[in-house]
Design a protein around this motif. Structure first.
Motif, PDB file in Angstrom:
ATOM      1  N   ARG A 170       0.554  -1.049  -0.649  1.00 13.63           N
ATOM      2  CA  ARG A 170       0.131   0.072  -0.146  1.00 13.63           C
ATOM      3  C   ARG A 170       0.454   0.738   0.244  1.00 13.63           C
ATOM      4  O   ARG A 170       0.906   2.022  -0.733  1.00 13.63           O
ATOM      5  N   ARG A 171       2.115   1.185   0.950  1.00 13.77           N
ATOM      6  CA  ARG A 171       2.561   2.808   0.783  1.00 13.77           C
ATOM      7  C   ARG A 171       3.604   2.065  -0.381  1.00 13.77           C
ATOM      8  O   ARG A 171       4.127   3.300  -0.977  1.00 13.77           O
ATOM      9  N   GLN A 172       3.751   1.629  -0.559  1.00 10.32           N
ATOM     10  CA  GLN A 172       4.874   1.055  -2.542  1.00 10.32           C
ATOM     11  C   GLN A 172       3.689   1.804  -3.609  1.00 10.32           C
ATOM     12  O   GLN A 172       3.611   3.173  -4.162  1.00 10.32           O
ATOM     13  N   PHE A 173       2.166   1.800  -3.012  1.00 17.20           N
ATOM     14  CA  PHE A 173       1.744   2.030  -4.015  1.00 17.20           C
ATOM     15  C   PHE A 173       1.401   3.398  -4.310  1.00 17.20           C
ATOM     16  O   PHE A 173       0.779   3.957  -5.150  1.00 17.20           O
ATOM     17  N   LYS A 174       0.862   4.030  -2.817  1.00 21.02           N
ATOM     18  CA  LYS A 174       0.619   5.338  -2.377  1.00 21.02           C
ATOM     19  C   LYS A 174       1.898   6.018  -3.211  1.00 21.02           C
ATOM     20  O   LYS A 174       1.756   7.333  -3.743  1.00 21.02           O
ATOM     21  N   ARG A 175       2.927   5.948  -2.881  1.00 22.64           N
ATOM     22  CA  ARG A 175       4.708   6.572  -3.800  1.00 22.64           C
ATOM     23  C   ARG A 175       4.320   6.448  -4.562  1.00 22.64           C
ATOM     24  O   ARG A 175       4.805   7.606  -5.252  1.00 22.64           O
ATOM     25  N   ARG A 176       4.749   5.643  -4.926  1.00 27.80           N
ATOM     26  CA  ARG A 176       4.264   5.527  -7.385  1.00 27.80           C
ATOM     27  C   ARG A 176       3.193   6.261  -7.310  1.00 27.80           C
ATOM     28  O   ARG A 176       3.305   7.300  -7.851  1.00 27.80           O
TER      29      ARG A 176
END
Length: 415
Positions: A31-37
């Motif tokens: 989720r954090r990676q998705f939000k960062r992307r």
């Protein structure tokens, strides 16, 4: 009690809890990676948009830059009857090459052979569609003469009577200083009357196509539905959730219905703007006939709109009463015409050097008379000439446009 069994159950429970924690951590990381992307994509998109806008703005703000030099042949691919007295002309490059981008609000300058015995006249027509690679579109209104005994306007009359599908027209690259600022996303008010809708349509269509989220109010005034061009296009624009269209009819037909065909009986005036707009905190883009401009622009100033927030373009002669920049000259000066061997006294009673020269019997080349086509450009041999509006064509350091030029002291022109 079977302790080993209990141990196995406890171990499985611990393993299950550990697995859930691992799974939860994995989901959290994703989720954090998705939000960062997602944030990166948003920032990258905003950066690309700002960069493109800045580059487009810098390019358009410098009239020295043109997509091509001189004239280029275009073929009329289609003609559409838009309304009473209005026709749209779809122009494609004769060489079939993709067309360069222009800034919404700019115009095309073209040479029209209205009389085989005379030099071609030069006219400017605003682009009435968003930038495309395959065609340009202009919408031309047949100019009405002051009375029925006089012919219609030369340029518009030529288009409406002689230009057909398949005709070839010599066209200069898109240019002009009146265009939608591509460097910001600030809320805007787009205002037009009559054929002044053409650059406004280009602006609004571009906002929709580029999916800009800026708030837009679009005001347009006509006599009635029979004289409203590009109605379907405007209806599509009005479907955008961030664009509100307000149409005024001054002389509606018996079949025109308020609330359906139009929103307001009257004109697109300052009174209507103040009824609809929540404040004056917008950038205003205004285009229409001289009578509208002379009334509306000063009214916006009086309402407290900063001068830098008002951008306008007028159709017809550039001499709009009360809208010219004040000249620095306070005393009479001498204006020399080198080729004519004439020297005349300028006392400030004329709005341009072109009007001044014609009144004194000196014939100068001219076209649009609004600082757009460049036909009246002259070399300044001595002295300095200022312009009452931003020239819409590139000029050398020693050139001026006589249709919007006034002397700042004694001058000599190469004419």
């Amino acid at each position: 009690m079977d302790w080993p069994l209990i141990g196995m159950v406890s171990g499985a429970a611990l393993l299950g809890a550990s697995g859930l924690q691992t799974l939860s951590a994995l989901v959290g990381n994703r989720r954090r990676q998705f939000k960062r992307r997602h944030r990166y994509a948003e920032r990258r998109g905003l950066f690309d948009q700002q960069l493109t806008g800045t580059l487009n703005g810098a390019r358009a703000a410098k009239p020295i830059f043109k997509s091509w030099a001189g004239e280029r042949p275009f073929r009329v691919a289609a003609i559409v009857d838009e309304a009473l007295g209005y026709k749209s002309y779809y122009l494609v490059a004769a060489d079939g090459k993709p067309l360069p981008r222009f800034e919404p609000g700019q115009y095309l300058t073209m040479s029209l052979p209205v009389d085989p015995q005379r030099k071609a006249i030069v006219r400017c027509y605003s682009l009435s569609e968003r930038p495309r690679e395959d065609y340009y579109r202009i919408t031309v209104k047949l100019a009405e003469p002051p009375n029925q005994s006089l012919p219609a306007g030369q340029g518009s009359g030529h288009f409406h009577t002689l230009v057909k599908v398949g005709s070839t027209i010599q066209v200069q690259a898109p240019q002009g200083a009146f265009f939608l600022n591509p460097t910001d996303q600030l809320p805007v008010v787009l205002i037009s009357a009559g054929v002044g809708i053409t650059p406004i349509l280009s602006m609004a269509s571009s906002i929709v196509h580029d999916r800009q989220q800026r708030n837009v109010y679009l005001f347009a005034g006509y006599r009635n539905s029979s004289e409203q061009p590009c109605r379907d296009q405007l209806a599509e624009i009005a479907k955008s959730p961030n664009i509100r269209c307000d149409i005024s009819y001054s002389k509606p037909l018996a079949t025109d219905r308020i609330g359906h065909d139009y929103n307001h009986l009257g004109h697109a005036s300052i009174l209507r703007l103040r009824q609809v707009l929540p404040s004056n905190n917008f950038h205003f883009y205004v285009c229409g006939p001289p009578s509208m401009m002379e009334e509306l622009v000063p009214a916006l100033w009086k309402w407290g709109v900063p001068e830098a927030h008002i951008h306008f373009e007028a159709f017809g002669p550039a001499s709009l009463k009360g809208l010219q920049k004040p000249t620095k000259l306070t005393t009479p000066c001498q204006v020399g015409f080198a080729k004519s061997h004439s020297e005349l006294t300028w006392k400030g009673e004329f709005t341009s050097l072109l009007d001044f020269a014609e009144q004194e019997g000196i014939v100068l080349d001219s076209g649009c008379r609004a600082g757009s086509c460049g036909q009246c450009a002259l070399k300044v041999i001595h002295g300095k000439v200022s312009h009452t509006k931003t020239p819409g064509v590139p000029l050398a350091a020693d050139e001026c446009l006589t249709c919007i030029g006034v002397p700042e002291g004694d001058i000599v022109l190469e004419a």
